[in-house]
Design an enzyme around this catalytic site. Structure first.
Site, PDB file in Angstrom:
ATOM      1  N   HIS A 121      -5.221  -7.397  13.846  1.00 29.91           N
ATOM      2  CA  HIS A 121      -4.027  -6.555  13.769  1.00 29.91           C
ATOM      3  C   HIS A 121      -3.551  -6.205  15.175  1.00 29.91           C
ATOM      4  CE1 HIS A 121      -1.128  -4.088  11.762  1.00 29.91           C
ATOM      5  NE2 HIS A 121      -1.555  -2.959  12.291  1.00 29.91           N
ATOM      6  N   ARG A 134      -9.994  -0.176  16.096  1.00 31.48           N
ATOM      7  CA  ARG A 134     -10.047   0.699  14.929  1.00 31.48           C
ATOM      8  C   ARG A 134     -11.132   0.159  13.998  1.00 31.48           C
ATOM      9  NH1 ARG A 134      -4.667   1.233  11.339  1.00 31.48           N
ATOM     10  NH2 ARG A 134      -5.184  -0.972  11.007  1.00 31.48           N
ATOM     11  N   CYS A 172      11.532  24.667   2.327  1.00 24.51           N
ATOM     12  CA  CYS A 172      10.468  25.246   1.519  1.00 24.51           C
ATOM     13  C   CYS A 172       9.667  24.140   0.825  1.00 24.51           C
ATOM     14  CB  CYS A 172      11.063  26.182   0.469  1.00 24.51           C
ATOM     15  SG  CYS A 172      12.247  27.375   1.117  1.00 24.51           S
ATOM     16  N   TYR A 211      12.425  31.635   4.843  1.00 24.30           N
ATOM     17  CA  TYR A 211      11.151  32.078   5.400  1.00 24.30           C
ATOM     18  C   TYR A 211      11.261  32.267   6.908  1.00 24.30           C
ATOM     19  CZ  TYR A 211       8.575  30.979   1.089  1.00 24.30           C
ATOM     20  OH  TYR A 211       8.104  30.954  -0.188  1.00 24.30           O
ATOM     21  N   ASP A 243       9.627  23.456  -2.295  1.00 20.95           N
ATOM     22  CA  ASP A 243      10.361  22.848  -3.395  1.00 20.95           C
ATOM     23  C   ASP A 243      11.879  22.900  -3.248  1.00 20.95           C
ATOM     24  OD1 ASP A 243       7.798  22.666  -4.867  1.00 20.95           O
ATOM     25  OD2 ASP A 243       8.015  24.844  -4.949  1.00 20.95           O
ATOM     26  N   LYS A 292       0.847  -1.199   0.000  1.00 19.39           N
ATOM     27  CA  LYS A 292       0.000   0.000   0.000  1.00 19.39           C
ATOM     28  C   LYS A 292       0.883   1.250   0.000  1.00 19.39           C
ATOM     29  CE  LYS A 292      -0.435  -0.083   5.050  1.00 19.39           C
ATOM     30  NZ  LYS A 292      -1.357  -0.044   6.194  1.00 19.39           N
ATOM     31  N   ARG A 294       1.708 -10.535   7.182  1.00 23.23           N
ATOM     32  CA  ARG A 294       1.592  -9.326   6.364  1.00 23.23           C
ATOM     33  C   ARG A 294       2.900  -8.537   6.499  1.00 23.23           C
ATOM     34  NH1 ARG A 294      -3.092  -9.389   9.383  1.00 23.23           N
ATOM     35  NH2 ARG A 294      -2.376  -7.568  10.539  1.00 23.23           N
TER      36      ARG A 294
END
Length: 383
Positions: free
Chosen positions: A161, A133, A313, A266, A315, A39, A220
């Site tokens: 789980h 859950r 930042c 920043y 990017d 996943k 798993r």
């Protein structure tokens, strides 16, 4: 390769390390027992390529989080069983049937809705043994038995789980053993009443390596397969040597000198206590690199540690190269991985970012191209 030189930043996936890790793990469990968890784009490693290589290795059971992830695998010719661990809308029952997917039944009400869609669907029942859950309460035998009377749902498995299998605290070990006890009692009860429970699974990576004495049809296997622990100093009862599969690289795109007393980035959060030389790296939090690492994480360049300065930042990020000789535009920068005799691990980064390795890896965005290498050579172009 010239194609790498054209990238802002990139991920390299070492298939030899993947196969090595599988070789180590199959000393504990057989490859037929492994359900590979791929996943979140195989934890940032590229679900399609990882699944293809796992099938070549002999693994043909997979787990994903969503219907879209499962369909993508099918469209790329992955033939093995694919279990969707999470929620799929009952209105998508036709797709579950079309692509021959196995759906997790998250509770009985959900199972009834899916059954009403009228499509034959293979399913695994999720059992809540203490995590609270998803799943049907492991003590509610009557509700669990009712799953087997839904005519359109073929129950091919049942699982639960563990929630603190990665902990060495005494109370957590006690709780985990209680989860095993409750789950095993349920399985034995269903067997005695002759219900076709199908394949049984309980352990993920930490469940296997800390509780190898328990045996089920599947394990798993997720984070361990990728050669990574969820956190630094993670406890493993079964000691196993694993190699990280993923490395993250970038390169220098700009160099500039600043004076003592200047501030950078920043919020002007970093003060230069001396005249300094700074390099800009085209990697940021939109690439999955946590902004929380601003001003307290290193990268590697020419085998030297270079501190990140100023806020990361979207990017870009900036590093101090004042004490590193001969840095020039285009030089390779190691964000995660090894450079000469030094290593930056994803466990270290996750510790500094106050999270776990699983999150760091799965946040590696789609815009980071992946290159797959084997026997020291890049094997595939970006995927």
């Amino acid at each position: 390769m010239d194609i790498i030189k054209k990238q802002r930043s990139w991920i390299e996936i070492d298939l030899d390390a993947l196969y090595y890790n599988l070789d180590q793990i199959t000393q504990i469990v057989s490859k037929e027992t492994i359900m590979a968890v791929i996943k979140a784009d195989a934890y940032g490693h590229g679900a399609i390529k990882i699944a293809q290589n796992l099938e070549s290795y002999g693994i043909d059971h997979f787990a994903v989080a969503s219907l879209d992830e499962a369909i993508e695998l099918r469209k790329n010719h992955i033939q093995g069983m694919i279990l969707i661990l999470g929620y799929t809308s009952p209105t998508s029952a036709k797709l579950l049937n079309k692509y021959q997917l196995t759906q997790t039944l998250i509770d009985f009400e959900y199972a009834k809705q899916l059954n009403q869609m009228g499509y034959p669907i293979q399913c695994h029942i999720k059992i809540d043994s203490g995590m609270h859950r998803l799943g049907e309460d492991c003590l509610d035998i009557d509700h669990i038995i009712a799953f087997y009377h839904l005519s359109n749902l073929q129950i091919t498995g049942i699982f639960s789980h563990l929630c603190v299998a990665d902990s060495s605290l005494k109370e957590d070990i006690t709780f985990t053993k209680l989860q095993f006890q409750h789950f095993n009692h349920l399985i034995e009860t269903l067997k005695k009443r002759h219900y076709p429970i199908g394949q049984v699974h309980m352990q993920s990576s930490y469940g296997l390596l800390n509780y190898p004495q328990y045996h089920y049809d599947y394990v798993r296997l997720g984070i361990a397969m990728y050669g990574v622990a969820s956190s630094l100093n993670a406890p493993y009862q079964y000691q196993i040597n694993l190699h990280p599969v993923l490395s993250l690289y970038s390169h220098v795109i700009h160099i500039h000198s600043y004076h003592k007393g200047d501030l950078i980035g920043y919020g002007r959060t970093y003060y230069f206590s001396r005249d300094s030389k700074i390099a800009v790296i085209p990697l940021g939090y939109a690439d999955g690199y946590p902004r929380h690492l601003s001003n307290h994480q290193n990268v590697l360049i020419h085998g030297f540690f270079a501190p990140i300065v100023g806020r990361i930042c979207m990017d870009q990020l900036m590093i101090d190269i004042t004490d590193i000789p001969h840095v020039k535009i285009g030089d390779k920068v190691t964000i995660i991985g090894k450079d000469h005799n030094h290593m930056i691990s994803v466990e270290e980064i996750s510790e500094h970012a106050q999270t776990i390795s699983n999150e760091i890896l799965s946040r590696m965005g789609k815009r980071l191209p992946k290159f797959y290498k084997q026997k020291g050579y890049l094997k595939n172009a970006k995927v």
